[in-house]
Scaffold this motif. Structure first.
Motif, PDB file in Angstrom:
ATOM      1  N   TYR A   9      40.847  71.778-145.270  1.00 12.90           N
ATOM      2  CA  TYR A   9      40.286  70.472-144.937  1.00 12.90           C
ATOM      3  C   TYR A   9      39.763  70.396-143.500  1.00 12.90           C
ATOM      4  CZ  TYR A   9      42.798  69.392-149.206  1.00 12.90           C
ATOM      5  OH  TYR A   9      43.256  69.408-150.501  1.00 12.90           O
ATOM      6  N   ARG A  63      41.141  63.469-145.180  1.00  9.90           N
ATOM      7  CA  ARG A  63      40.522  64.269-146.239  1.00  9.90           C
ATOM      8  C   ARG A  63      41.569  64.806-147.211  1.00  9.90           C
ATOM      9  NH1 ARG A  63      35.277  66.576-144.224  1.00  9.90           N
ATOM     10  NH2 ARG A  63      35.785  68.561-145.227  1.00  9.90           N
ATOM     11  N   ASP A  65      41.854  63.772-151.178  1.00  8.38           N
ATOM     12  CA  ASP A  65      41.807  64.801-152.208  1.00  8.38           C
ATOM     13  C   ASP A  65      43.043  64.722-153.105  1.00  8.38           C
ATOM     14  OD1 ASP A  65      40.380  67.050-153.297  1.00  8.38           O
ATOM     15  OD2 ASP A  65      41.948  68.345-152.475  1.00  8.38           O
ATOM     16  N   ILE A 112      37.558  68.375-153.253  1.00  5.36           N
ATOM     17  CA  ILE A 112      36.450  68.127-152.333  1.00  5.36           C
ATOM     18  C   ILE A 112      35.822  69.472-151.959  1.00  5.36           C
ATOM     19  CG2 ILE A 112      37.518  66.035-151.441  1.00  5.36           C
ATOM     20  CD1 ILE A 112      38.159  67.541-148.875  1.00  5.36           C
ATOM     21  N   TYR A 134      38.861  54.898-148.894  1.00  5.24           N
ATOM     22  CA  TYR A 134      38.449  55.954-147.968  1.00  5.24           C
ATOM     23  C   TYR A 134      36.955  55.835-147.688  1.00  5.24           C
ATOM     24  CZ  TYR A 134      42.990  58.124-148.843  1.00  5.24           C
ATOM     25  OH  TYR A 134      44.346  58.384-148.921  1.00  5.24           O
ATOM     26  N   LEU A 191      34.798  58.247-145.492  1.00  3.86           N
ATOM     27  CA  LEU A 191      34.441  59.594-145.920  1.00  3.86           C
ATOM     28  C   LEU A 191      33.119  59.573-146.674  1.00  3.86           C
ATOM     29  CD1 LEU A 191      37.895  60.952-147.179  1.00  3.86           C
ATOM     30  CD2 LEU A 191      36.903  61.061-144.885  1.00  3.86           C
ATOM     31  N   LEU A 209      31.235  65.445-149.739  1.00  4.04           N
ATOM     32  CA  LEU A 209      32.506  65.990-150.202  1.00  4.04           C
ATOM     33  C   LEU A 209      32.528  66.284-151.698  1.00  4.04           C
ATOM     34  CD1 LEU A 209      35.080  63.797-148.234  1.00  4.04           C
ATOM     35  CD2 LEU A 209      34.174  66.050-147.631  1.00  4.04           C
TER      36      LEU A 209
END
Length: 316
Positions: free
Chosen positions: A44, A68, A72, A228, A283, A286, A291
């Protein structure tokens, strides 16, 4: 070249990351380095690291790595839930359709499977491609579960012939991959089409690729692999009749789209899109396009429209 990297304690690894230019809050970073492990967390953070100098780009912070990682992890949980519902429905539909036409021990009938020729051999060595492997798997799983499953234990204690339990009992034993392979090797196109139609797919050749992709993705999730940044080696095929075309994309978005399409055909199926929407909202810092391969207009793409008007399938 001989491997020479030394073991690093979590504190030492943290100091190394700091020396390489990453900003770190010790109180938040150390628990992850201790409990999750630096090697797993590297999956990550490596995207922010120069592959030659190992230096991190300006602004890299371990808290971003944690975000991250947690994203995930939650995505894997949501994916596992959706795939569980798909797997249960797939094996029930296959079992019911084949039991209806071929009896509850259909998996013991060689004639219902295609013949395949081992590579580099003559036609005299052709054999039923899936029969022996499937039977081997059934026997192994029945033996493994004989004292663990009340269904298997009851059958073996009650009946002598056939030696194996019926299809609906072995459904509790076989893996998703085994069901995927069994469907792939069915010789009767009518059987395959009857099964795939329960999931609103008219082309069995497409549904073969979907089941294969689902079984591979399920294994990835079960073994805690990252989603991801995934570029899967096995992806579901295009289904042009429903407008599902993906080109050469191998991102998670491809599998997610097909999962949503299939979930829409399962009565009381998982709220896959709602789960993703909620996750993405939590999130929102992100970039899901980078991703996961989700385009900005993913909600308007084929396969993501409302499934409220689709008639639910019956597994009977």
């Amino acid at each position: 070249m001989a491997f020479s990297k030394p073991h690093l304690e979590p504190h030492d690894l943290m100091r190394k990351l700091i020396d390489q230019g990453m900003s770190i809050d010790e109180t938040s970073a150390l628990p992850y380095l201790r409990q999750v492990g630096g090697y797993r967390m590297k999956g990550y953070w490596y995207q922010w690291q120069d592959s030659r100098t190992k230096k991190f780009r300006h602004g890299a912070h371990f808290d971003h790595v944690i975000r991250r990682y947690e994203f995930d992890r939650e995505l894997r949980r949501a994916t596992a839930d959706a795939l569980e519902r798909i797997e249960l429905t797939v094996r029930t539909v296959i079992s019911n359709v084949l039991s209806k036409h071929e009896g509850p021990h259909w998996f013991m009938k060689a004639r219902i499977f295609k013949e395949s020729r081992p590579r580099g051999t003559g036609s005299n060595l052709a054999r039923p491609g899936q029969r022996k492997p499937l039977l081997d798997k059934v026997r192994e799983e029945v033996e493994r579960m004989r004292d663990r499953s009340v269904f298997i234990t009851h059958y073996l204690a009650t009946y002598d012939n056939p030696a194996l339990p019926p299809s609906w009992a072995i459904s509790e034993c076989l893996t998703f991959g085994s069901w995927s392979q069994a469907y792939r090797d069915l010789a009767n196109t009518g059987y395959r089409k009857e099964i795939s139609r329960r999931f609103k797919v008219e082309d069995p050749a497409v549904f073969v690729t979907w089941l294969h992709a689902f079984s591979v993705l399920r294994n990835l999730v079960a073994h805690h692999n990252r989603l991801i940044g995934i570029q899967s080696s096995v992806t579901p095929g295009d289904y042009r009749k429903a407008g599902l075309t993906f080109g050469k994309s191998r991102t998670f978005f491809v599998s997610a789209t097909v999962i949503h399409y299939v979930c829409g055909s399962i009565k009381h199926g998982p709220d896959w899109r709602d789960s993703l929407e909620a996750l993405f909202a939590r999130y929102d810092d992100l970039n899901i396009e980078d991703l996961l391969g989700f385009p900005m207009d993913w909600r308007k793409r084929p396969g993501w429209s409302s499934s409220a008007n689709r008639p639910p399938i019956s597994t009977a």
